[in-house]
Design an enzyme around this catalytic site. Structure first.
Site, mmCIF file in Angstrom:
data_model
loop_
_atom_site.group_PDB
_atom_site.id
_atom_site.type_symbol
_atom_site.label_atom_id
_atom_site.label_comp_id
_atom_site.label_asym_id
_atom_site.label_seq_id
_atom_site.Cartn_x
_atom_site.Cartn_y
_atom_site.Cartn_z
ATOM 1 C CB SER A 1 9.254 87.631 84.991
ATOM 2 O OG SER A 1 8.366 87.912 86.049
ATOM 3 C CE LYS B 1 9.546 84.182 88.265
ATOM 4 N NZ LYS B 1 10.069 84.926 87.104
#
Length: 807
Positions: free
Chosen positions: A714, A757
């Site tokens: 990511s 996140k």
């Protein structure tokens, strides 16, 4: 040498013993009896120890001498035509000492000797009179002793007529002889025709099957009356034993094949136990039968229980196998077969209970209410297997207890963390020493209900294949709604229905759960809490709980929103509230100390006190960059404790185009950096970058906190932006954070952990977040309160981000 072989049941109890010339030794008459008593016996005799029998005066008996000393003694006495003294041995020792012999015995004369093929000596002797041992005067080659002889016991006047005693004794002994078919019928005839009453008493005393000690007591009787009375007692006992045997045999009259023989022996054992007053195990067996009579178990289980109960009844209570079998049957009857608690179908009650125990978690609550609604309408259904996945401290385990309370079901929890033995789940075979059921069946025993809420805590931390088997494979049957209707535990060895159990598994991540196990569960993700939710949880649950545990009334202490905000923002970095609860407890303890010492204290906790109580803030600089910097990008990462922000730094130095990466990066993360670098070189002209710069400068990529391992795809887009920034000389906007996987074709792919996140970005005061276009659906599923103050930018290709985040 072998033992002296005494012929007890095989003694010839009739007219006599035949010698080698076919001559008979006749039974002595009354006149001979009197003459034997008048014989002059010397004061010193050779003494023969005799095992297994006691000799009486007037009685003729054969025995085989096998010991060397005994054979020497008999041959010497036979040659010299001497009497010998016979003393019965107290024990079976091979070489008896004086203390191993009774002191009162019988003087005998040797009538016949027969040489046997095995060099042993068969001897026929006749008792003469009794003697007592005075002193041993010689031990070799055989015993020789000084003795004192005296007549046998005589008849005296007593309460019971002696003639009646003898007649009764004669009849009873005849019954005993008839009960043993291996004895010749001449034995009965000999007893009936024996006119010498004294000899009859001694004859029966010698041949009766009683212990040596009891026979010796008969020999030592002071009068013949006493001997006859004691003998009659033994005969009465034997007659009663024979009657018991006949009663047992009458109860079990049928042909004896193998199975019937076993049944007969068990029936006899049972009858014997009843005659003795009952077996100590009888109460346990009756309790098992009583419990079994109330069980609602399947027919197959009932058959197995009955079979195993019969096996228990055949085992002697003193045997170790008895307790093993008893424990097994106790486990079976204690299980809640077909026993269920009544579910509470009040949906409002369930919703209120869940809301009171947990703040937020709307999707989880909605799923539980759906399950309860279907159960209410249908009346019966297989319970789902729910798997709550989320970071530590968000309330996964305590949620199981709330669900049990909402449904009014029993609550069971087992911790699977570090479990590495398959037998912990399935149990051991009951034949093994120390065998026990697996933890699933043990928990059902504790629950006493077949439909509890069963929490399997930390299922992601179960060990895989090892020398002790694979626990994850053992869980497959437990957590498969299609299979757990017939769960097989090795100890029970019977199928048990787990389909009504509401299994709730908890995990921090699904990455370490076996794929086949994960496929059987319905995964429900629990994300971390935003600051506002944490403040509310602290007010509703954490502060009241800690005040109660520390013995302080809630009205005596107050936490302001500012204090809670600083606690959450500066002293904890977590998705859950576990560290927050610890800090609240620490603050309350500081107040408890002042209350206990009766010092003045303020009811309100002031923000300025946090530094004094908790120390300096731990996460004071957990914010985005204050200014735009070339080559420094804010990335978003997911960890087991929730979301985090991390900074990716890139720099150039004179060299030959070498790419260096540091910061404890994993292989996947290094591959993302290489992809970004290669894509940048391949598309340099499109991005207005001079291609020659790649050959004259070395590139260094670093991710701070180098001691912490980092991996995953990511961070690919963030690494691309960092490299683009240093090669183009353009600064990165400080208020932007990004996450996404990249490809060599320039595509930006979606990643997971979006909610965590986003929470990390909000904690760090990020305002703009860059995501893959395919992550738009994840944002739409997130509660709107989580998204306040954030602006999202969706991109499809790597080139889309250049003008978006670079100044």
């Amino acid at each position: 040498m072998a033992k002296d072989n005494i012929f007890n049941d095989d003694i010839i109890p009739f007219s006599g013993v035949m010698n080698g010339d076919s001559e008979f030794i006749s039974i002595i008459s009354d006149g001979e009896d009197a003459s034997l008593e008048q014989l002059d016996i010397p004061d010193e005799l050779s003494v023969l120890p005799l095992r297994g029998n006691v000799l009486f005066p007037n009685v003729i008996i054969p025995f085989t001498a096998t010991r060397e000393k005994s054979i020497k003694l008999i041959r010497d006495a036979k040659r010299k035509k001497q009497y010998i003294g016979v003393l019965a041995q107290i024990n079976d020792t091979e070489d008896p000492r004086v203390e191993d012999l009774f002191t009162l015995g019988t003087v005998v004369r040797i009538l016949r000797t027969f040489e046997m093929p095995d060099d042993n000596l068969m001897v026929v002797v006749q008792g003469v009179k009794r003697f007592s041992l005075e002193k041993i005067i010689k031990k070799e080659p055989f015993l020789k002793a000084k003795i004192k002889s005296f007549p046998d016991a005589e008849v005296t006047s007593g309460e019971i007529n002696f003639d009646m005693l003898v007649d009764t004794m004669r009849d009873m002994y005849s019954q005993v002889i008839k009960a043993y078919p291996n004895l010749p019928p001449e034995a009965v005839l000999a007893v009936k025709n024996m006119t010498n009453k004294k000899m009859l008493v001694n004859f029966i005393s010698s041949h009766l099957g009683i212990s040596i000690q009891e026979k010796q007591q008969l020999l030592e009787a002071s009068t013949l009356n006493h001997r006859a009375e004691d003998l009659l007692t033994h005969l009465t006992h034997q007659i009663q034993m024979l009657k018991v045997r006949d009663q047992i045999q009458q109860k079990v009259k049928f042909d004896l094949d193998k199975q019937q023989r076993d049944l007969l022996l068990n029936q006899q054992l049972k009858t014997i136990q009843e005659e003795l007053g009952g077996s100590p195990s009888e109460q346990d067996i009756n309790e098992l039968k009583e419990k079994a009579s109330t069980k609602k178990w399947p027919e197959e289980t009932a058959k197995t229980f009955e079979k195993e109960l019969q096996k228990l009844q055949r085992i002697h209570p003193a045997s170790p196998d008895f307790s093993v079998q008893l424990n097994y049957l106790t486990t079976i009857v204690d299980l809640p077969w077909g026993e269920y608690t009544q579910d509470n179908f009040d949906l409002k009650h369930a919703e209120a209970t869940l809301d009171a125990d947990h703040f937020g978690l709307e999707k989880i609550k909605e799923r539980i209410l759906e399950y309860l609604a279907v159960l209410k309408l249908k009346g019966d259904m297989r319970s789902p297997i729910l798997c709550l996945v989320g970071p530590p401290g968000v309330g996964k385990t305590s949620l199981g207890k709330s669900i049990a309370s909402a449904l009014d079901r029993k609550y069971i929890r087992i911790a699977l963390g570090g479990l590495r033995d398959e037998a912990e789940i399935r149990g051991h075979r009951k034949t093994y020493i120390g065998a026990m059921p697996g933890r699933i069946i043990q928990s059902m025993l504790k629950a006493k209900s077949s439909n509890p809420v069963f929490v399997l805590d930390e299922i992601d931390k179960v060990s895989g294949m090892s020398v002790n088997g694979d626990p994850t494979a053992a869980l497959l049957e437990v957590l498969d709604p299609e299979q757990n209707t017939a769960f097989h535990d090795n100890y029970l060895d019977i199928e048990y229905d787990l389909s009504k159990v509401l299994f709730i598994a908890t995990a921090n991540t699904i990455s370490t759960i076996h794929p086949a196990l994960l496929d059987r569960m319905e995964v429900l993700n629990i994300s971390g809490y935003i600051i506002e939710e944490k403040i509310e949880i602290a007010r509703r649950h954490l502060i009241p709980k800690q005040l109660e545990e520390h013995g302080i009334d809630q009205s005596k202490l107050h936490f302001s929103d500012e204090v809670l905000f600083r606690l959450i923002n500066e002293y904890t970095r977590e998705s859950g509230v576990r560290q927050l609860e610890k800090n609240i407890a620490k603050i309350i303890r500081s107040r408890t100390l002042k209350i206990a010492e009766k010092k003045k204290y303020s009811k309100n906790i002031e923000p300025s006190e946090l530094k004094t109580i908790l120390g300096l803030p731990i996460h004071s600089n957990n914010e985005f960059l204050k200014e735009n910097i070339v080559g420094v990008v804010t990335g978003l990462a997911w960890t087991s404790v929730g979301g985090e922000i991390l900074f990716i730094e890139a720099s150039l130095s004179k060299g030959k185009g070498v790419l260096t990466m540091t910061g404890s990066l994993g292989d996947v993360m290094k591959e993302s950096a290489s992809l970004a670098f290669e894509y940048l070189k391949a598309n340099a002209k499109l991005l207005n970058i001079n291609p020659d710069i790649f050959e004259t400068y070395n590139v260094h990529i670093h991710v701070p906190e180098g001691a912490t391992p980092k991996d995953g795809p990511s961070a690919g887009i963030a690494m691309f932006v960092a490299l683009s920034s240093v090669f183009m000389g353009r600064k990165v906007k400080a208020n932007f954070a990004m996450t996404g996987e990249i490809t060599l074709r320039g595509k930006v792919l979606p990643v997971g952990g979006i909610k965590e996140k986003i929470l990390a970005a909000k904690r760090s005061k990020i305002t703009d977040i860059v995501l893959s276009e395919e992550n738009r659906r994840d944002i739409e599923d997130i509660k709107k309160d989580y998204l306040k103050g954030l602006k999202f930018h969706y991109i499809q290709t790597m080139s889309d981000i250049i003008n978006l985040v670079l100044v």
